[in-house]
Design an enzyme around this catalytic site. Structure first.
Site, PDB file in Angstrom:
ATOM      1  N   LYS A 259       0.833  -1.220   0.000  1.00 51.15           N
ATOM      2  CA  LYS A 259       0.000   0.000   0.000  1.00 51.15           C
ATOM      3  C   LYS A 259       0.859   1.258   0.000  1.00 51.15           C
ATOM      4  CE  LYS A 259      -1.997  -1.143   3.904  1.00 51.15           C
ATOM      5  NZ  LYS A 259      -1.266  -2.395   4.212  1.00 51.15           N
TER       6      LYS A 259
ATOM      7  N   ARG B 102      -0.018  -8.918  13.477  1.00 49.32           N
ATOM      8  CA  ARG B 102      -0.644  -7.933  12.573  1.00 49.32           C
ATOM      9  C   ARG B 102      -1.582  -8.620  11.581  1.00 49.32           C
ATOM     10  NH1 ARG B 102       4.534  -5.390  10.347  1.00 49.32           N
ATOM     11  NH2 ARG B 102       3.263  -3.990   9.089  1.00 49.32           N
TER      12      ARG B 102
HETATM   13  P1  AP5 Z   1       4.908  -1.613   1.787  1.00 53.65           P
HETATM   14  O1  AP5 Z   1       4.540  -0.784   0.622  1.00 53.65           O
HETATM   15  O2  AP5 Z   1       5.693  -0.992   2.884  1.00 53.65           O
HETATM   16  O3  AP5 Z   1       3.587  -2.351   2.359  1.00 53.65           O
HETATM   17  P2  AP5 Z   1       2.369  -1.760   3.162  1.00 53.65           P
HETATM   18  O4  AP5 Z   1       1.147  -2.425   2.636  1.00 53.65           O
HETATM   19  O5  AP5 Z   1       2.387  -0.279   3.169  1.00 53.65           O
HETATM   20  O6  AP5 Z   1       2.722  -2.375   4.571  1.00 53.65           O
HETATM   21  P3  AP5 Z   1       2.776  -1.768   6.021  1.00 53.65           P
HETATM   22  O7  AP5 Z   1       3.409  -2.848   6.856  1.00 53.65           O
HETATM   23  O8  AP5 Z   1       3.450  -0.436   6.076  1.00 53.65           O
HETATM   24  O9  AP5 Z   1       1.297  -1.620   6.304  1.00 53.65           O
HETATM   25  P4  AP5 Z   1       0.613  -1.755   7.625  1.00 53.65           P
HETATM   26  O10 AP5 Z   1      -0.782  -1.541   7.191  1.00 53.65           O
HETATM   27  O11 AP5 Z   1       0.832  -2.961   8.446  1.00 53.65           O
HETATM   28  O12 AP5 Z   1       1.360  -0.661   8.492  1.00 53.65           O
HETATM   29  P5  AP5 Z   1       1.044   0.845   8.784  1.00 53.65           P
HETATM   30  O13 AP5 Z   1       2.275   1.611   8.598  1.00 53.65           O
HETATM   31  O14 AP5 Z   1      -0.209   1.293   8.093  1.00 53.65           O
HETATM   32  O15 AP5 Z   1       5.679  -2.889   1.226  1.00 53.65           O
HETATM   33  C1  AP5 Z   1       6.189  -3.912   2.079  1.00 53.65           C
HETATM   34  C2  AP5 Z   1       7.529  -4.424   1.523  1.00 53.65           C
HETATM   35  O16 AP5 Z   1       7.317  -5.051   0.263  1.00 53.65           O
HETATM   36  C3  AP5 Z   1       8.578  -3.323   1.272  1.00 53.65           C
HETATM   37  O17 AP5 Z   1       9.828  -3.853   1.584  1.00 53.65           O
HETATM   38  C4  AP5 Z   1       8.466  -3.031  -0.232  1.00 53.65           C
HETATM   39  O18 AP5 Z   1       9.705  -2.606  -0.738  1.00 53.65           O
HETATM   40  C5  AP5 Z   1       8.042  -4.389  -0.786  1.00 53.65           C
HETATM   41  N1  AP5 Z   1       7.101  -4.265  -1.894  1.00 53.65           N
HETATM   42  C6  AP5 Z   1       6.026  -3.428  -1.975  1.00 53.65           C
HETATM   43  N2  AP5 Z   1       5.348  -3.621  -3.112  1.00 53.65           N
HETATM   44  C7  AP5 Z   1       6.020  -4.624  -3.776  1.00 53.65           C
HETATM   45  C8  AP5 Z   1       5.796  -5.296  -5.003  1.00 53.65           C
HETATM   46  N3  AP5 Z   1       4.736  -4.991  -5.784  1.00 53.65           N
HETATM   47  N4  AP5 Z   1       6.655  -6.285  -5.367  1.00 53.65           N
HETATM   48  C9  AP5 Z   1       7.694  -6.612  -4.566  1.00 53.65           C
HETATM   49  N5  AP5 Z   1       7.958  -6.009  -3.385  1.00 53.65           N
HETATM   50  C10 AP5 Z   1       7.126  -5.042  -2.990  1.00 53.65           C
HETATM   51  O19 AP5 Z   1       0.664   0.764  10.330  1.00 53.65           O
HETATM   52  C11 AP5 Z   1       1.623   0.413  11.321  1.00 53.65           C
HETATM   53  C12 AP5 Z   1       0.935   0.334  12.659  1.00 53.65           C
HETATM   54  O20 AP5 Z   1       0.382   1.610  13.024  1.00 53.65           O
HETATM   55  C13 AP5 Z   1      -0.260  -0.636  12.768  1.00 53.65           C
HETATM   56  O21 AP5 Z   1       0.136  -1.969  12.995  1.00 53.65           O
HETATM   57  C14 AP5 Z   1      -1.027  -0.028  13.939  1.00 53.65           C
HETATM   58  O22 AP5 Z   1      -0.447  -0.362  15.163  1.00 53.65           O
HETATM   59  C15 AP5 Z   1      -0.859   1.472  13.707  1.00 53.65           C
HETATM   60  N6  AP5 Z   1      -1.939   2.026  12.879  1.00 53.65           N
HETATM   61  C16 AP5 Z   1      -1.800   2.564  11.633  1.00 53.65           C
HETATM   62  N7  AP5 Z   1      -2.996   2.940  11.153  1.00 53.65           N
HETATM   63  C17 AP5 Z   1      -3.910   2.633  12.107  1.00 53.65           C
HETATM   64  C18 AP5 Z   1      -5.312   2.754  12.180  1.00 53.65           C
HETATM   65  N8  AP5 Z   1      -6.021   3.240  11.165  1.00 53.65           N
HETATM   66  N9  AP5 Z   1      -5.944   2.344  13.305  1.00 53.65           N
HETATM   67  C19 AP5 Z   1      -5.241   1.832  14.341  1.00 53.65           C
HETATM   68  N10 AP5 Z   1      -3.900   1.675  14.329  1.00 53.65           N
HETATM   69  C20 AP5 Z   1      -3.234   2.053  13.221  1.00 53.65           C
END
Ligand code: AP5
Length: 210
Positions: A13, A166
């Site tokens: 994402k 997660r």
């Molecule tokens: P990446 O693009 O970083 O993936 P992502 O979907 O953004 O994953 P996140 O882990 O950041 O999402 P998340 O939803 O768990 O965490 P968030 O930061 O929102 O890609 C992942 C990896 O794959 C990278 O190494 C990238 O290079 C690689 N990659 C990407 N696309 C690729 C492709 N097409 N092919 C190959 N490789 C690829 O949230 C973190 C924490 O914050 C949560 O756990 C929670 O505690 C809190 N939080 C955030 N929002 C809320 C909310 N709304 N409510 C409550 N708590 C919240």
């Protein structure tokens, strides 16, 4: 264009949001990134949420909804936005519907095995948060950010116990949002398993620039 990016952790994402924000000239609003910045800067919000995030749990709806409400009130969000990682619960989705009418929720479809591969190989810049993957998107110089030269680190919540937590939290609390948006005819599915360039091409076909 007012979009929500929905999908399991590690689905890509954040990676796609960076490409779309630049190409479509709309802000990328990542609640996870807002929390991580607060943690890095040791603000009262950061101190409150650090242990929750490191353990892979969700921050409370109250805190998160307030934060997004404030962010969406800023002038740059009037023309459109990508909400990455929000909403993550039904109460958050209901609260968002009262703030703004989104155009679509983009659902990143991917299986758990690939999610674990992506998260366990992710590296992030400790200064500018640019993300990399040791195999899929390696930096030019190992361990260093291409953009600013700082060290790359492993996110605390990318350790295997937190990844498992997660994914469990995602299934229980966030996956029901797929049905929530489908019922409202607002769901757009995207196959998130190919390379980021291919995912971006699919996105551009689904959401042509006007
Ligand atoms: P990446 O693009 O970083 O993936 P992502 O979907 O953004 O994953 P996140 O882990 O950041 O999402 P998340 O939803 O768990 O965490 P968030 O930061 O929102 O890609 C992942 C990896 O794959 C990278 O190494 C990238 O290079 C690689 N990659 C990407 N696309 C690729 C492709 N097409 N092919 C190959 N490789 C690829 O949230 C973190 C924490 O914050 C949560 O756990 C929670 O505690 C809190 N939080 C955030 N929002 C809320 C909310 N709304 N409510 C409550 N708590 C919240």
């Amino acid at each position: 264009m007012k979009l929500v990016f929905l999908g399991p952790p590690g689905a890509g994402k954040g990676t796609l949001a960076v490409l779309v924000a630049e190409a479509y000239n709309i802000p990328h609003i990542s609640t996870g990134e807002i929390f991580r910045t607060a943690i890095r800067e040791k603000t009262p919000l950061g101190l409150k949420v650090q242990a929750i995030i490191d353990a892979g749990q969700l921050v409370s709806d109250d805190i998160t909804i307030e934060l997004v409400k404030e962010r969406l009130a800023k002038s740059d969000a009037k023309k459109g936005f990508i909400l990455d990682g929000f909403p993550r619960t039904i109460p958050q989705a209901e609260a968002l519907a009262e703030i703004v009418n989104i155009d679509s929720a983009v659902n990143f479809d991917i299986d758990d095995e690939l999610v674990v591969k992506r998260l366990s190989g992710r590296r992030v810049c400790k200064t500018c948060s640019q993300n990399y993957h040791v195999d899929f998107m390696p930096p030019k110089v190992e361990g260093k950010c291409d953009k600013c030269g700082s060290d790359l680190i492993i996110r605390e919540d990318d350790k295997i116990e937190a990844i498992t937590k997660r994914l469990e939290v995602y299934r229980k609390q966030t996956e029901p949002l797929i049905g929530f948006y489908r019922e409202k005819n607002k769901l757009t599915d995207v196959d998130a398993s190919p390379s980021s360039g291919t995912v971006f091409e699919s996105f551009q076909k689904l959401f042509p620039q006007t």
